[in-house]
Scaffold this motif. Structure first.
Motif, mmCIF file in Angstrom:
data_model
loop_
_atom_site.group_PDB
_atom_site.id
_atom_site.type_symbol
_atom_site.label_atom_id
_atom_site.label_comp_id
_atom_site.label_asym_id
_atom_site.label_seq_id
_atom_site.Cartn_x
_atom_site.Cartn_y
_atom_site.Cartn_z
ATOM 1 N N THR A 10 0.834 -1.210 0.000
ATOM 2 C CA THR A 10 0.000 0.000 0.000
ATOM 3 C C THR A 10 0.866 1.255 0.000
ATOM 4 O O THR A 10 0.546 2.245 -0.683
ATOM 5 N N HIS A 25 2.076 1.693 -3.460
ATOM 6 C CA HIS A 25 0.966 2.163 -4.288
ATOM 7 C C HIS A 25 0.747 3.662 -4.102
ATOM 8 O O HIS A 25 0.570 4.413 -5.076
ATOM 9 N N LEU A 41 -6.821 2.916 1.018
ATOM 10 C CA LEU A 41 -6.230 2.111 -0.044
ATOM 11 C C LEU A 41 -5.657 0.773 0.419
ATOM 12 O O LEU A 41 -5.124 0.026 -0.394
ATOM 13 N N ILE A 72 -10.456 -1.744 0.757
ATOM 14 C CA ILE A 72 -11.108 -1.949 -0.535
ATOM 15 C C ILE A 72 -12.200 -3.003 -0.395
ATOM 16 O O ILE A 72 -13.317 -2.847 -0.910
ATOM 17 N N GLU A 75 -15.161 -0.497 -0.710
ATOM 18 C CA GLU A 75 -15.487 -0.492 -2.142
ATOM 19 C C GLU A 75 -16.332 -1.693 -2.549
ATOM 20 O O GLU A 75 -17.223 -1.578 -3.393
ATOM 21 N N ARG A 76 -16.040 -2.858 -1.962
ATOM 22 C CA ARG A 76 -16.770 -4.070 -2.318
ATOM 23 C C ARG A 76 -17.931 -4.361 -1.379
ATOM 24 O O ARG A 76 -18.747 -5.244 -1.638
ATOM 25 N N LYS A 101 -6.459 -6.408 -5.594
ATOM 26 C CA LYS A 101 -7.037 -5.146 -5.142
ATOM 27 C C LYS A 101 -7.292 -4.201 -6.309
ATOM 28 O O LYS A 101 -8.334 -3.540 -6.374
ATOM 29 N N PHE A 102 -6.363 -4.142 -7.246
ATOM 30 C CA PHE A 102 -6.481 -3.213 -8.362
ATOM 31 C C PHE A 102 -7.639 -3.592 -9.286
ATOM 32 O O PHE A 102 -8.324 -2.733 -9.830
ATOM 33 N N MET A 124 -10.738 -2.493 -7.516
ATOM 34 C CA MET A 124 -10.901 -1.048 -7.610
ATOM 35 C C MET A 124 -11.446 -0.648 -8.974
ATOM 36 O O MET A 124 -12.310 0.232 -9.084
ATOM 37 N N LYS A 125 -10.979 -1.296 -10.042
ATOM 38 C CA LYS A 125 -11.472 -1.006 -11.393
ATOM 39 C C LYS A 125 -12.946 -1.356 -11.522
ATOM 40 O O LYS A 125 -13.729 -0.618 -12.121
ATOM 41 N N SER A 153 -15.134 -1.400 -9.147
ATOM 42 C CA SER A 153 -15.897 -0.423 -8.377
ATOM 43 C C SER A 153 -16.060 0.878 -9.158
ATOM 44 O O SER A 153 -17.122 1.494 -9.158
ATOM 45 N N VAL A 154 -14.988 1.299 -9.837
ATOM 46 C CA VAL A 154 -15.046 2.522 -10.646
ATOM 47 C C VAL A 154 -16.049 2.364 -11.771
ATOM 48 O O VAL A 154 -16.852 3.256 -12.050
#
Length: 326
Positions: A233, A236, A250, A255, A259-260, A308-309, A312-313, A315-316
């Motif tokens: 992290t 990142h 982050l 996440i 985010e999830r 994680k990435f 994140m995508k 979620s976006v």
């Protein structure tokens, strides 16, 4: 019988603290970077300091008093920071003094060269702060601490004695009591800096004693999950050109939880389980595989962190879809 008494005293200490925190409005207000949405009492992790006090009272020794001084320095500056934000230099000064106490009781000074001592300050203070930064959802600090202490107890009892058993049992009991109030859908309290930093100091002191006794660094793997999440992290955030000392959302667990939308307690259980599995594999396979087991576990966790990435995508994309359909 003594452990039952300790549990009762810890429960009483926590309930008394709740009254104090409620009276003086020691609360955690959610903000845009928080993982919670409701106002909650902060600083419930102060019982880790209470557990340290009880340990020293029940097991008086010179080293015990040095430990109590160190954890008091950590807890004191952290509790002050919970109430009134302090500068980074002030916190660092207290952390240096606290780690000096831990190094003294572990007989680090005079045995190892100065550069090893300096590296020790950097690594162990880094661990304390990483432990603190990972404290963001219900149950994660208490459960992860159990995942660290239980393998240490196994090592202490069946592989290599490096401390008296009560030095491991008392923080374990404090974690159980804290989880009673924290491991809920709506937590009664949060650990606060005073809690996460205090138990982090206890953990790094135990880790230091174990490493010195066995002359082996592989036991750092007992913190492998937090370590991989924290280091990755940081990298990142450096890539994103962010200030790594500022609050953020982050970490992988953030996440998953934010985010999830995964339940906080489930995420905490996942971290607990994964760390317990990693520790068990290190204890079991290190005599056979050597450092390769540490390398394989680290690589596996780094690969898992890479998910994680993707999350994140996703979620976006979902947020953009919702925005376009409003």
């Amino acid at each position: 019988m003594i452990y039952l008494l300790v549990i009762i005293l810890l429960f009483l200490a926590e309930l008394i603290y709740f009254r104090i925190a409620d009276k003086y409005n020691i609360i955690d207000k959610p903000n845009e970077r928080s993982s919670h949405t409701q106002i909650t009492l902060r600083g419930g992790g102060i019982i880790y300091w209470v557990a340290a006090l009880l340990y020293v009272l029940f097991n008086p020794s010179e080293n015990g008093w040095w430990f109590l001084l160190g954890i008091t320095l950590m807890a004191g500056v952290s509790f002050w920071d919970d109430i009134k934000s302090l500068g980074q230099k002030t916190r660092l000064l207290f952390h240096l003094m606290a780690m000096t106490c831990a190094f003294y009781l572990a007989n680090l000074f005079g045995i190892y060269p100065w550069w090893v001592v300096v590296m020790g300050y950097v690594v162990f203070i880094g661990i304390v702060n990483a432990y603190n930064f990972m404290d963001g959802i219900n149950g994660i600090t208490g459960l992860y601490t159990l995942a660290v202490l239980l393998p240490m107890m196994y090592v202490n009892n069946y592989i290599q004695t490096f401390t008296d058993n009560d030095f491991l049992v008392f923080p374990l009991l404090a974690s159980v009591v804290f989880l009673f109030f924290n491991f809920r859908k709506r937590a009664k309290c949060f650990a606060g800096d005073v809690g996460s930093v205090s138990i982090a100091f206890w953990v790094v002191t135990l880790l230091l004693l174990l490493i010195i006794k066995t002359q082996n660094l592989v036991w750092i793997g007992f913190l492998l999950v937090y370590g991989v999440d924290s280091v990755c992290t940081i990298l990142h955030r450096i890539y994103l050109k962010q200030n790594i000392m500022e609050a953020h959302r982050l970490h992988f667990y953030q996440i998953l939880a934010n985010e999830r939308g995964m339940q906080h307690r489930l995420v905490s259980i996942i971290y607990f389980t994964v760390q317990l599995v990693c520790s068990s594999l290190i204890v079991t396979l290190y005599p056979i595989m050597g450092w390769w087991i540490f390398v394989i576990l680290t690589a596996t966790l780094v690969a898992a962190y890479g998910l994680k990435f993707r999350l994140m995508k996703i979620s976006v994309i979902k947020n953009d879809f919702k925005t376009n359909n409003i």
